[in-house]
Write a protein that holds these residues in place. Sequence first.
Motif, PDB file in Angstrom:
ATOM      1  N   VAL A 133       0.853  -1.190   0.000  1.00 25.88           N
ATOM      2  CA  VAL A 133       0.000   0.000   0.000  1.00 25.88           C
ATOM      3  C   VAL A 133       0.888   1.240   0.000  1.00 25.88           C
ATOM      4  N   TRP A 134       0.621   2.153  -0.939  1.00 27.20           N
ATOM      5  CA  TRP A 134       1.312   3.449  -0.955  1.00 27.20           C
ATOM      6  C   TRP A 134       0.451   4.435  -0.185  1.00 27.20           C
ATOM      7  N   SER A 135       0.925   4.860   0.983  1.00 25.86           N
ATOM      8  CA  SER A 135       0.100   5.715   1.832  1.00 25.86           C
ATOM      9  C   SER A 135       0.930   6.272   2.980  1.00 25.86           C
ATOM     10  N   ASP A 136       0.445   7.361   3.535  1.00 18.67           N
ATOM     11  CA  ASP A 136       0.889   7.805   4.843  1.00 18.67           C
ATOM     12  C   ASP A 136       0.156   6.935   5.858  1.00 18.67           C
ATOM     13  N   VAL A 137       0.889   6.217   6.683  1.00 19.81           N
ATOM     14  CA  VAL A 137       0.237   5.259   7.582  1.00 19.81           C
ATOM     15  C   VAL A 137      -0.701   5.959   8.555  1.00 19.81           C
ATOM     16  N   LEU A 138      -0.450   7.216   8.867  1.00 14.93           N
ATOM     17  CA  LEU A 138      -1.310   7.918   9.811  1.00 14.93           C
ATOM     18  C   LEU A 138      -2.692   8.198   9.233  1.00 14.93           C
ATOM     19  N   SER A 139      -2.831   8.135   7.905  1.00 17.84           N
ATOM     20  CA  SER A 139      -4.143   8.312   7.280  1.00 17.84           C
ATOM     21  C   SER A 139      -4.658   7.008   6.674  1.00 17.84           C
ATOM     22  N   LEU A 140      -4.003   5.897   7.013  1.00 17.22           N
ATOM     23  CA  LEU A 140      -4.429   4.593   6.502  1.00 17.22           C
ATOM     24  C   LEU A 140      -5.794   4.237   7.103  1.00 17.22           C
ATOM     25  N   PRO A 141      -6.787   3.907   6.262  1.00 17.25           N
ATOM     26  CA  PRO A 141      -8.105   3.541   6.813  1.00 17.25           C
ATOM     27  C   PRO A 141      -7.987   2.367   7.786  1.00 17.25           C
ATOM     28  N   LEU A 142      -8.791   2.420   8.843  1.00 15.38           N
ATOM     29  CA  LEU A 142      -8.784   1.344   9.832  1.00 15.38           C
ATOM     30  C   LEU A 142      -9.304   0.054   9.208  1.00 15.38           C
ATOM     31  N   ARG A 143      -8.649  -1.057   9.550  1.00 11.45           N
ATOM     32  CA  ARG A 143      -9.069  -2.374   9.097  1.00 11.45           C
ATOM     33  C   ARG A 143      -9.351  -3.211  10.338  1.00 11.45           C
ATOM     34  N   GLU A 144      -9.583  -4.495  10.113  1.00 12.41           N
ATOM     35  CA  GLU A 144      -9.604  -5.415  11.254  1.00 12.41           C
ATOM     36  C   GLU A 144      -8.271  -5.270  11.981  1.00 12.41           C
ATOM     37  N   PRO A 145      -8.296  -5.083  13.301  1.00  6.16           N
ATOM     38  CA  PRO A 145      -7.036  -4.830  14.014  1.00  6.16           C
ATOM     39  C   PRO A 145      -5.982  -5.903  13.751  1.00  6.16           C
ATOM     40  N   PHE A 146      -4.728  -5.468  13.659  1.00  2.45           N
ATOM     41  CA  PHE A 146      -3.618  -6.371  13.399  1.00  2.45           C
ATOM     42  C   PHE A 146      -3.103  -6.970  14.713  1.00  2.45           C
ATOM     43  N   ASP A 147      -2.511  -8.168  14.588  1.00  2.55           N
ATOM     44  CA  ASP A 147      -1.880  -8.807  15.742  1.00  2.55           C
ATOM     45  C   ASP A 147      -0.537  -8.160  16.068  1.00  2.55           C
ATOM     46  N   ARG A 148       0.151  -7.717  15.024  1.00  2.00           N
ATOM     47  CA  ARG A 148       1.435  -7.052  15.195  1.00  2.00           C
ATOM     48  C   ARG A 148       1.534  -5.883  14.224  1.00  2.00           C
ATOM     49  N   VAL A 149       2.186  -4.810  14.679  1.00  2.78           N
ATOM     50  CA  VAL A 149       2.572  -3.703  13.807  1.00  2.78           C
ATOM     51  C   VAL A 149       4.075  -3.560  13.922  1.00  2.78           C
ATOM     52  N   LEU A 150       4.790  -3.748  12.832  1.00  3.31           N
ATOM     53  CA  LEU A 150       6.244  -3.632  12.802  1.00  3.31           C
ATOM     54  C   LEU A 150       6.607  -2.354  12.070  1.00  3.31           C
ATOM     55  N   ILE A 151       7.380  -1.500  12.719  1.00  5.94           N
ATOM     56  CA  ILE A 151       7.764  -0.216  12.148  1.00  5.94           C
ATOM     57  C   ILE A 151       9.269  -0.210  11.923  1.00  5.94           C
ATOM     58  N   LEU A 152       9.691  -0.130  10.670  1.00  3.07           N
ATOM     59  CA  LEU A 152      11.123  -0.107  10.360  1.00  3.07           C
ATOM     60  C   LEU A 152      11.640   1.324  10.412  1.00  3.07           C
ATOM     61  N   ALA A 153      11.496   1.917  11.585  1.00  2.00           N
ATOM     62  CA  ALA A 153      11.935   3.301  11.795  1.00  2.00           C
ATOM     63  C   ALA A 153      12.057   3.549  13.292  1.00  2.00           C
ATOM     64  N   ARG A 154      12.801   4.613  13.613  1.00  4.46           N
ATOM     65  CA  ARG A 154      12.874   5.073  15.007  1.00  4.46           C
ATOM     66  C   ARG A 154      11.721   6.034  15.249  1.00  4.46           C
ATOM     67  N   LEU A 155      10.941   5.726  16.262  1.00  4.68           N
ATOM     68  CA  LEU A 155       9.767   6.532  16.587  1.00  4.68           C
ATOM     69  C   LEU A 155       9.637   6.539  18.109  1.00  4.68           C
ATOM     70  N   ASP A 156      10.001   7.647  18.738  1.00  5.00           N
ATOM     71  CA  ASP A 156      10.060   7.679  20.197  1.00  5.00           C
ATOM     72  C   ASP A 156       8.687   7.762  20.850  1.00  5.00           C
ATOM     73  N   VAL A 157       7.717   8.355  20.169  1.00  5.27           N
ATOM     74  CA  VAL A 157       6.347   8.442  20.676  1.00  5.27           C
ATOM     75  C   VAL A 157       5.409   7.857  19.627  1.00  5.27           C
ATOM     76  N   LEU A 158       4.644   6.846  19.991  1.00  2.28           N
ATOM     77  CA  LEU A 158       3.759   6.185  19.037  1.00  2.28           C
ATOM     78  C   LEU A 158       2.459   6.969  18.872  1.00  2.28           C
ATOM     79  N   PRO A 159       2.122   7.392  17.648  1.00  2.00           N
ATOM     80  CA  PRO A 159       0.880   8.135  17.423  1.00  2.00           C
ATOM     81  C   PRO A 159      -0.358   7.280  17.703  1.00  2.00           C
ATOM     82  N   ALA A 160      -1.441   7.931  18.092  1.00  2.00           N
ATOM     83  CA  ALA A 160      -2.699   7.234  18.370  1.00  2.00           C
ATOM     84  C   ALA A 160      -3.192   6.473  17.143  1.00  2.00           C
ATOM     85  N   ALA A 161      -2.936   7.018  15.939  1.00  8.76           N
ATOM     86  CA  ALA A 161      -3.400   6.369  14.713  1.00  8.76           C
ATOM     87  C   ALA A 161      -2.776   4.992  14.537  1.00  8.76           C
TER      88      ALA A 161
END
Length: 222
Positions: A133-161
């Motif tokens: 999917v080509w998208s900004d993940v913060l505007s990604l439509p909600l789906r059935e909740p995932f079991d895991r979210v893996l972020i290949l980046a440094r992110l000190d504060v996790l956004p609510a989205a």
Amino acid sequence: MSSEGHPSEARAAFLLRLRESGIRDLGVLRAMEAVPRSQFVFPQHADLANREIDLPTECGQTVPSPLFLARLLIGSRLSLDMRVLLIGLASGYAAALLGQLVRDVVAVDRHRTQVAAAAERFAAFGLNNVETVWSDVLSLPLREPFDRVLILARLDVLPAAIWKQVRTGGAIIHGRAAADGRDGPGTQVLVRVEQQVDGIGKQAVICPSRLPAWRGGVAGTL
């Protein structure tokens, strides 16, 4: 051909090095045997694919080293019935490994070129359980909740989205700044944060990390 000799010998040496580095999880080792890293790097870097180094890929991104990805996969505590959201495609190598270990993968990236290149690699490899999917993940439509979210980046504060994308009892894996004196040497660590019923994340350090800083939005070029 790899400088280590015949391709099968190079693969055997690659897996042996992972074992010698402490990787014992058979599922992860089988996934890394099944998915040649050489198919997910630029052709001119194929001879370096089995080396323990990051390699460049499209849009100025890098393919993380095999040992780091092995530790990430083990630390994510995956199972075959899981749905996983991967944020940050790089060349698609991490997503292809995930495709061997879980039921479904949705891989999101802010670079259109990177999404297209990874999709071509998945098609050539015959992967049918990885969606790009080509998208900004913060505007990604909600789906059935995932079991895991893996972020290949440094992110000190996790956004609510991002929290909204993971089910209760699931987990988010990402890089963050090391807590001085508590996380061991280095300036960044990879952590697993579990989504609990009370909304408070239980955090565990997986390993040192060198992931790039988080960048939101859709890339204006590329």
